[in-house]
Write a protein that holds these residues in place. Sequence first.
Motif, mmCIF file in Angstrom:
data_model
loop_
_atom_site.group_PDB
_atom_site.id
_atom_site.type_symbol
_atom_site.label_atom_id
_atom_site.label_comp_id
_atom_site.label_asym_id
_atom_site.label_seq_id
_atom_site.Cartn_x
_atom_site.Cartn_y
_atom_site.Cartn_z
ATOM 1 N N LEU B 370 67.448 61.988 71.806
ATOM 2 C CA LEU B 370 67.814 62.151 73.222
ATOM 3 C C LEU B 370 68.973 63.126 73.395
ATOM 4 O O LEU B 370 68.976 63.961 74.286
ATOM 5 C CB LEU B 370 68.180 60.797 73.847
ATOM 6 N N SER B 377 62.951 67.600 79.691
ATOM 7 C CA SER B 377 62.667 66.164 79.591
ATOM 8 C C SER B 377 62.610 65.790 78.126
ATOM 9 O O SER B 377 61.933 66.459 77.340
ATOM 10 C CB SER B 377 61.330 65.807 80.251
ATOM 11 N N VAL B 378 63.302 64.721 77.765
ATOM 12 C CA VAL B 378 63.347 64.255 76.383
ATOM 13 C C VAL B 378 62.964 62.786 76.407
ATOM 14 O O VAL B 378 63.520 62.012 77.195
ATOM 15 C CB VAL B 378 64.760 64.432 75.797
ATOM 16 N N MET B 379 61.991 62.396 75.563
ATOM 17 C CA MET B 379 61.413 61.061 75.696
ATOM 18 C C MET B 379 61.389 60.303 74.377
ATOM 19 O O MET B 379 61.237 60.902 73.325
ATOM 20 C CB MET B 379 59.970 61.186 76.194
ATOM 21 N N VAL B 380 61.516 58.989 74.499
ATOM 22 C CA VAL B 380 61.326 58.114 73.346
ATOM 23 C C VAL B 380 60.165 57.178 73.655
ATOM 24 O O VAL B 380 60.163 56.505 74.706
ATOM 25 C CB VAL B 380 62.587 57.274 73.054
ATOM 26 N N ASN B 381 59.182 57.166 72.781
ATOM 27 C CA ASN B 381 58.039 56.250 72.910
ATOM 28 C C ASN B 381 57.369 56.310 74.283
ATOM 29 O O ASN B 381 57.052 55.274 74.874
ATOM 30 C CB ASN B 381 58.473 54.806 72.596
ATOM 31 N N ALA B 382 57.179 57.526 74.775
ATOM 32 C CA ALA B 382 56.439 57.700 76.024
ATOM 33 C C ALA B 382 55.688 59.020 75.955
ATOM 34 O O ALA B 382 56.100 59.950 75.257
ATOM 35 C CB ALA B 382 57.384 57.682 77.225
ATOM 36 N N SER B 383 54.604 59.087 76.682
ATOM 37 C CA SER B 383 53.760 60.280 76.673
ATOM 38 C C SER B 383 54.420 61.409 77.454
ATOM 39 O O SER B 383 54.975 61.184 78.534
ATOM 40 C CB SER B 383 52.408 59.943 77.293
#
Lengths: 430, 430
Positions: B370, B377-383
């Motif tokens: 992150l 946009s930076v994501m963890v465990n999401a599409s």
Amino acid sequence: MNATAVKTANHKQIDVAAYMREKGQRARAAARLVARADTGAKNGCLFSLAQILIDEKRAILAANAEDMRLGRTNKLDAALLDRLELNEARIEAMADGVRQVAALPDPVGEMTDMKLRPSGIQVGRMRVPLGVVGIIYESRPNVTADAASLCLKSGNAAILRGGSEAMQSNQAIARCIARALRDAGLPEDAVQILDITDRRTVGELVAMPEFVDVVIPRGGKGLVAAVSNGARVPVIKHLDGVCHVYIDAEADLDKATAIAVNAKTQRYGTCNTMETLLVDAAVAQQALDRIAPIYREAGVELRGCERTRRILPDARPATEDDWREEYLAPILAIRVVDGFDEALDHIALYSSAHTDAIVTENYTKARRFLREVDSSSVMVNASTRFADGYEYGLGAEIGISTDKFHARGPVGLEGLTSQKWVVLGDGNVR
Amino acid sequence: MNATAVKTANHKQIDVAAYMREKGQRARAAARLVARADTGAKNGCLFSLAQILIDEKRAILAANAEDMRLGRTNKLDAALLDRLELNEARIEAMADGVRQVAALPDPVGEMTDMKLRPSGIQVGRMRVPLGVVGIIYESRPNVTADAASLCLKSGNAAILRGGSEAMQSNQAIARCIARALRDAGLPEDAVQILDITDRRTVGELVAMPEFVDVVIPRGGKGLVAAVSNGARVPVIKHLDGVCHVYIDAEADLDKATAIAVNAKTQRYGTCNTMETLLVDAAVAQQALDRIAPIYREAGVELRGCERTRRILPDARPATEDDWREEYLAPILAIRVVDGFDEALDHIALYSSAHTDAIVTENYTKARRFLREVDSSSVMVNASTRFADGYEYGLGAEIGISTDKFHARGPVGLEGLTSQKWVVLGDGNVR
């Protein structure tokens, strides 16, 4: 020596475009490292820089003496030589400034508004550095330490381009910065100070969007215009400050007098100094009878519209040009207006959208003024001189923006950052 | 007919530069009025517009039929004709969109962070419109109503330049907008829709900083590049979406599978679709054995690095170009990496900084991802498919910015606003 080759401070021949591109590449690489540096490392570096500046006082003063000698030979004017000159007190002030930046809260990494969405994702924003910041400034060598500190604290890499007349001073300060970065384990390329001052460096700096995220010119209108013209990267611009104070029919004349006098006379050369005073016809006689003698005593030349001159016959007639002029001098344009709306029309037409103030006890007119005047700072019953990063509590001021995009008015550390989106999921898909 | 004269929809000869400057002047004048319009007036206008669009359905469809007829004569391709075509359902959807914008909170006038300073002044920020917004778009006529609503709701005047192929449809919608503005007592010039589509209108629009505060191109990369190139006003740019999903060694493979499949296959042509899958070597065999068959079934062409091809021998060899490519198609590049840092290095080098995601159960790597990935946009465990204004809860999306300045990622109404400073005093002076 070919057309694009110039001499550096060390008298090597180089190609300006290639030189700048190399600086850009190095800055871009360093930016990634400094963006993730933790607050402790950044503050450690700044406190260490403050100490190194004190320790290296003699070397800096020797370099500055060289600049001063050359400046005198080149017959620079007295004001410029004064801005250029360093002494023990100024170096201490420089070190103090660096420590003050260290003491500011770190804007980077703050997460806000983490909303849980119906899809199950949690989404909000994280404040992040812009990346690479270019700063172009003129004679004051203290800007080198100041700009370096602000960029570093906000997690940005910096490319600094100072004035040619301050070359030796800036290079001496650059060596202190490099040492502080090294000591803190941060990349030396995080702050690069150009060692050539060829004019083309400015043109190259604003033409490398792949390496530079924003450029901030710190200096007079000529510099700002030269930097902005044809820029291919965003420029935080600070142009005119044609600021107004409007004394409403329902003004408290004690407050009006204090504000009108302070806004004009506290300092003449600053961008937030009032240049035009608007007075409602209903109180014009009373107000001007009280305020004009104070201006006269202070040596302020008054220029007025016809109705002003009926009250103040000694005022010179104001021309159309006077309403547009940023005097930066003990001169004031005065116009009598018929009510609130005429004042707003004048401001909409002539204000440079920097700072405008109303003096009134009327609640509704105060609210309307705040809403309807489209300037970067809008004030009720306060002197325009407050439009300043320190007065606003930003802790430091990187510049003042007269643009609307990204940042308006005094720009603090936050202006060197942006916000990215962060999404926390648990295996969520659409 | 001289060099700069062109025909309008009504076949008058005009000068493009003069035409655009007049639009600019009118927009600037209207902007002041619409900026101060209250929420009720703006929402009233939008609800009325929604109704007028329904009432004028037949006129709009007739105009659209003309565009379609000309489009077929000019042999426009089927996809373009589909985007151009209106029908009853699409007009109802357009009206719904306008009502949805009316239902959004008004961003204008919000005051935040009103701090009381030691000097006695109270200082904070007020959210204000940017002023005049230019929007340049292509064939879809619904953008006309959509863009007009968003600009109006955020208190901005708008200059809209649609595609030539949608001229009659856009003019029919323009007449509805003009009527709604009139009915609400708002200036008709608050939304001006160009009635010429000469290419030079774009060049003029981005060259009038005195009249235009920001330009937003809504369309493909070609349009965005054409608009940005040489622009003298800020442009909210949306360039490439080379998005990554990184399956970490500590990923939950159920989540990894769901996300990797969704991010690639839910829609192929969107900017937030994954184009490169990175897999940690420690779980590459397991993960790819599970995911590849699903891709094959969906008809996704796989291109892999050497180590990927040892696991998936049917994958085509990926070249350097594949890491940089936005396929917008059922093609996926796959790379096996040695751990978290190599994944971050790959993303830093090849990502277009649009949207990147990690799949991991490791808390520290999630936090580092992150912080350290510099994408909008930076994501963890999401599409990655969640990178969207509606999914983020913005209510509406004006565009997606791949720039860092002013706004990053999905841009909502707030992206059409700025913040000015407000100062409340009681006669305070410095």
